[in-house]
Design a protein around this motif. Structure first.
Motif, mmCIF file in Angstrom:
data_model
loop_
_atom_site.group_PDB
_atom_site.id
_atom_site.type_symbol
_atom_site.label_atom_id
_atom_site.label_comp_id
_atom_site.label_asym_id
_atom_site.label_seq_id
_atom_site.Cartn_x
_atom_site.Cartn_y
_atom_site.Cartn_z
ATOM 1 N N ALA A 86 0.855 -1.222 -0.079
ATOM 2 C CA ALA A 86 -0.005 0.018 0.153
ATOM 3 C C ALA A 86 0.756 1.295 0.098
ATOM 4 N N GLY A 90 2.095 1.288 -4.120
ATOM 5 C CA GLY A 90 0.895 2.128 -4.275
ATOM 6 C C GLY A 90 1.219 3.804 -4.158
ATOM 7 N N GLY A 91 1.506 4.237 -2.951
ATOM 8 C CA GLY A 91 1.415 5.531 -2.584
ATOM 9 C C GLY A 91 2.918 6.191 -3.159
ATOM 10 N N GLY A 206 -0.813 -2.993 -4.168
ATOM 11 C CA GLY A 206 -0.413 -1.486 -4.743
ATOM 12 C C GLY A 206 -1.354 -1.531 -5.692
ATOM 13 N N VAL A 209 -4.688 -0.387 -4.519
ATOM 14 C CA VAL A 209 -4.766 0.808 -4.046
ATOM 15 C C VAL A 209 -5.114 1.883 -5.040
ATOM 16 N N CYS A 210 -4.279 1.513 -6.114
ATOM 17 C CA CYS A 210 -4.400 2.488 -7.567
ATOM 18 C C CYS A 210 -5.589 2.281 -8.209
#
Length: 325
Positions: A86, A90-91, A206, A209-210
């Motif tokens: 995450a 992702g972030g 990830g 999350v996106c």
């Protein structure tokens, strides 16, 4: 006795050589990502680029999982996988893609290179890793080199609009924090799962999350030039699927702080790749910064002579015992 000695030496050296090879591949692949992001980022928005990259990586990692017949990671690995997926997969990617639109490349590289320092501090605090003087000294030299590279690239940038954007600075710093947090979370997970398992399922987290950027990606794929789309696919296959796997392989065998210091070689390699593929001739100040980055990595990964001497002395002292046996 004599016939077994070469085999023993090879078995002792092979893991170390594989780790060094994994580190070198990761550093070069991550450095090449900066060149590809510059091209793909002109056609894709930050979230769409991150999602497309992760989708391509998930396909490649899924194939590798099937070939190697690896199943789900053990329960103990999931906490690190979820946090790393995450925050880092992702972030980090969204924040960095967005930040590089608001600040110049030199400033972005400088800000993101705060990450290895945070990584070493977090690893010492949360994982109990030591901070040997050579690691601290090497990181200081490399960070100084990153500052020189960043300032020289900023000074040479012809696009000054938005180069001092406060939002861009904050986004790049958030990317650095996400990078450090993801690595430190990943380290314990590798005690339970294999590098491929940890990378694969972190990538899937990830990607999830996106997923809110799926609409943007679908709309931009039809308008983007083929070169930008190929660069996005390349980002997913090489710097993500393959390089993150080799990174986790090396991280499982190396302290997180030392691995973080190794990534200081990335700015120096980016300068070289930009020179070769983008015809951007670096100035002497940029080259000096690159040399400092590499010198700092060499210092951080070196070992104290006293430790080497003590191991040599111990090995010499036990040799007669082995001969006697």
């Amino acid at each position: 006795m004599t016939s077994r000695t070469p085999l023993t030496s090879r078995s002792a050296l092979t893991p170390g050589l594989l780790t060094v090879g994994a580190v070198c591949f990761t550093v070069f692949a991550w450095a090449s990502a900066f060149v590809s992001i510059r091209s793909a980022g002109a056609a894709y928005s930050p979230g769409a680029l991150a999602l497309g990259r992760l989708l391509a990586a998930s396909v490649v990692l899924g194939v590798l999982m099937l070939v190697r017949r690896e199943g789900l990671p053990p329960r103990g690995a999931w906490r690190g996988i979820v946090i790393s997926g995450a925050v880092w997969f992702g972030g980090y990617m969204v924040a960095l893609n967005w930040g590089e639109r608001l600040v110049d490349a030199g400033t972005a590289a400088l800000l993101v290179n705060v990450g290895p320092i945070l990584m070493a501090l977090l690893a010492a605090r949360l994982l109990g890793e030591a901070l040997p003087p050579r690691l601290v000294a090497g990181m200081a030299v490399s960070f100084g080199g990153a500052v020189v590279v960043g300032l020289s690239m900023s000074a040479g940038s012809g696009d000054t609009e938005g180069s001092t954007s406060l939002l861009g600075v904050v986004l790049c710093l958030l990317a650095a924090v996400a990078y450090a947090t993801g690595v430190v979370a990943q380290k314990p997970a590798l005690s339970y799962g294999s590098p491929l398992q940890v990378t694969m399922f972190s990538c899937l987290i990830g990607t999830a999350v996106c997923l809110p950027f799926a609409g943007q990606l679908a709309g931009e794929v039809s308008r983007a030039p083929m070169s930008a789309t190929l660069n996005m696919v390349y980002l997913g296959v090489v710097p993500t699927a393959l390089a993150f796997t080799t990174w986790t392989y090396a991280l499982a065998r190396t302290p997180a702080g030392k691995m973080g210091a190794t990534t200081y070689a990335v700015p120096a390699i980016v300068v070289l790749l930009s020179w070769l593929f983008l015809d951007e001739v670096p100035g002497w100040l940029t080259l000096l910064g690159g040399v400092l980055c590499l010198a700092g990595v060499a210092v951080s990964r070196s070992r104290a002579r006293t430790a080497r001497d003590s191991r040599t002395t111990t090995a010499t002292a036990t040799e007669p015992e082995r001969e006697a046996a």
